[in-house]
Design an enzyme around this catalytic site. Structure first.
Site, PDB file in Angstrom:
ATOM      1  CE  LYS A 190      -8.108  -3.408   3.971  1.00 37.83           C
ATOM      2  NZ  LYS A 190      -6.898  -2.671   3.492  1.00 37.83           N
ATOM      3  CD1 TRP A 200      -1.982  -2.217   1.790  1.00 36.54           C
ATOM      4  CD2 TRP A 200      -2.814  -1.145  -0.015  1.00 36.54           C
ATOM      5  NE1 TRP A 200      -2.952  -3.002   1.631  1.00 36.54           N
ATOM      6  CE2 TRP A 200      -3.429  -2.594   0.454  1.00 36.54           C
ATOM      7  CE3 TRP A 200      -3.330  -0.940  -1.120  1.00 36.54           C
ATOM      8  CZ2 TRP A 200      -4.548  -3.246  -0.332  1.00 36.54           C
ATOM      9  CZ3 TRP A 200      -4.346  -1.274  -1.777  1.00 36.54           C
ATOM     10  CH2 TRP A 200      -4.792  -2.628  -1.386  1.00 36.54           C
ATOM     11  CG  ASP A 206      -3.037   4.049   4.391  1.00 34.75           C
ATOM     12  OD1 ASP A 206      -3.886   3.678   5.083  1.00 34.75           O
ATOM     13  OD2 ASP A 206      -2.613   3.418   3.259  1.00 34.75           O
TER      14      ASP A 206
HETATM   15  C1  PLP Z   1      -6.545  -2.198   2.258  1.00 41.31           C
HETATM   16  C2  PLP Z   1      -5.780  -1.090   2.265  1.00 41.31           C
HETATM   17  C3  PLP Z   1      -5.857   0.062   1.402  1.00 41.31           C
HETATM   18  C4  PLP Z   1      -6.460   0.266   0.192  1.00 41.31           C
HETATM   19  O1  PLP Z   1      -7.731   0.624   0.756  1.00 41.31           O
HETATM   20  P1  PLP Z   1      -9.111   0.681  -0.527  1.00 41.31           P
HETATM   21  O2  PLP Z   1     -10.180   1.607   0.363  1.00 41.31           O
HETATM   22  O3  PLP Z   1      -9.386  -0.512  -0.801  1.00 41.31           O
HETATM   23  O4  PLP Z   1      -8.728   1.834  -1.216  1.00 41.31           O
HETATM   24  C5  PLP Z   1      -4.564   1.114   1.624  1.00 41.31           C
HETATM   25  N1  PLP Z   1      -3.847   1.136   2.651  1.00 41.31           N
HETATM   26  C6  PLP Z   1      -3.801   0.074   3.439  1.00 41.31           C
HETATM   27  C7  PLP Z   1      -2.831   0.329   4.654  1.00 41.31           C
HETATM   28  C8  PLP Z   1      -4.770  -0.809   3.459  1.00 41.31           C
HETATM   29  O5  PLP Z   1      -4.777  -1.844   4.363  1.00 41.31           O
END
Ligand code: PLP
Length: 360
Positions: A193, A101, A169
């Site tokens: 998540k 990511w 993030d």
């Molecule tokens: C799953 C994930 C993403 C992607 O998220 P989306 O909402 O599917 O775009 C980005 N960063 C991390 C750390 C993730 O676990």
């Protein structure tokens, strides 16, 4: 209802009371005779839903509404990979490359400006959190991924970044651990998540950050944070149902307390890691440094891919344990144990692991 032992990395387990409230609101919201899905997002009843969710998010983070704003946007965390550099990458930005990511965030930023990858654990398939790096003092911002969902590493401590704006993030450990959220200027998390269903992304912005916005002619309206800030996250129709679910999860977090949730997460992860560390290498956690190990995504290997496949199949057959397969890019086994996964799940998994080791 019999609940499956769902170790999915995302979309993932949610608290039962959140699901129950959502089921009710999906049929008849607050006795209004209509579903939350059928209401105007501009109605006064819905306004309460989104405002409470925003206020509760700030409450959990101990942040003031004078300084920070909470947005609920579409497009997933992946759209933030683009919006961040589009709004803030003027000269150069620092990124830590700690997983898939993080790599995707870097790739988008590079399309807009100069990216300094100041640290990377790519050389060892991202199995640790880099510690030796220097933040560029005049970088527009530094970007980290607090929890690396695919590789099972986590920044448990908040970095010291000096005066450089700090972006994170937090998709896969949002509200799983206590943090000094006031250190961050921009936080984002795809809800699916740990805090809700897919379809909404939580974005927390320090208002003063907007003074640093990159000036672009004909800026795309939807990609401009000011559009959403100036319209209280309602410039266009927001993901109404996902926001409701996230709001219910925030109430569940406030009721339990983030400190207690974190303590429980530490306990859960320890049950699993401690057992594996004592298994004479039968179960090998992919992350060796204890302080880098994710509380959320516990990744490990058995001796061979065949044995791992048998492990995953047997766990399903014996206990209806699902989604234990590692990410398709790395293989192995991954048990994701987000906030709503009870400690009993982890204990049952360990019980199964003991038995599997004896028999195989
Ligand atoms: C799953 C994930 C993403 C992607 O998220 P989306 O909402 O599917 O775009 C980005 N960063 C991390 C750390 C993730 O676990």
């Amino acid at each position: 209802m019999e609940r499956a032992y769902n170790f999915s990395a995302g979309p993932a387990v949610l608290p039962m009371e959140v699901l129950e409230a959502t089921a009710q609101a999906s049929l008849n919201f607050n006795g209004l005779g209509m579903s939350i899905m059928e209401m105007s997002h501009r109605s006064k009843e819905y306004d309460v839903v989104i405002k409470e969710a925003q206020a509760d998010a700030l409450k959990i983070m101990n942040l003031s509404a004078d300084e920070y704003e909470v947005l609920f946007l579409g497009g997933g965390a992946s759209t933030q990979f683009l919006m961040i550099p589009y709004n803030f990458l003027k000269t150069q930005a620092d990124y830590l490359h700690t997983g898939v990511w993080a790599g995707k965030a870097i790739k988008e930023a590079e399309k807009i400006g100069k990216v300094n990858v100041i640290a990377s654990s790519k050389d060892t398939t991202f199995n640790y959190i880099p510690k030796d790096f220097v933040i560029t003092p005049d970088a527009d911002y530094v970007h980290i991924t607090t929890n690396n969902t695919i590789y099972g590493t986590e920044f448990r401590k908040d970095l010291e970044v000096g005066n450089v704006p700090f972006f994170a993030d937090m998709s896969s450990d949002m509200f799983a651990v206590q943090r000094d959220f006031s250190k961050y200027d921009l936080i984002y998390a795809g809800a699916q998540k740990n805090i809700g269903p897919a379809g909404v992304t939580l974005v927390v912005i320090k208002k003063s950050l907007m003074e640093r916005q990159r000036k672009v002619e004909n800026m795309f309206t939807m990609l401009d944070y000011n559009t959403h800030l100036n319209n209280e996250s309602m410039f266009n129709t927001p993901p109404c149902l996902p926001i409701y679910v996230v709001g219910q999860t925030f109430k569940w977090i406030l009721k339990n307390g983030l400190d207690a949730i974190e303590a429980n997460n530490i306990k859960k992860a320890a049950v699993l890691y401690d057992f594996m560390d004592a298994s004479n290498g039968y179960y090998a956690p992919t992350v060796k440094n204890h302080e880098d190990r994710s509380l959320m995504n516990v990744c490990f290997n058995l001796a061979t891919p065949e044995l791992e496949a048998k492990f995953i199949a047997d766990a399903k057959a014996a206990y209806n344990m699902t989604n234990l397969k590692g990410h398709r890019s790395v293989g192995g086994v991954r048990a994701s144990i987000y906030n709503a996964a009870p400690i009993e799940w982890v204990e049952t998994l360990v019980k199964f692991m003991e038995k599997f080791q004896k028999e195989n």
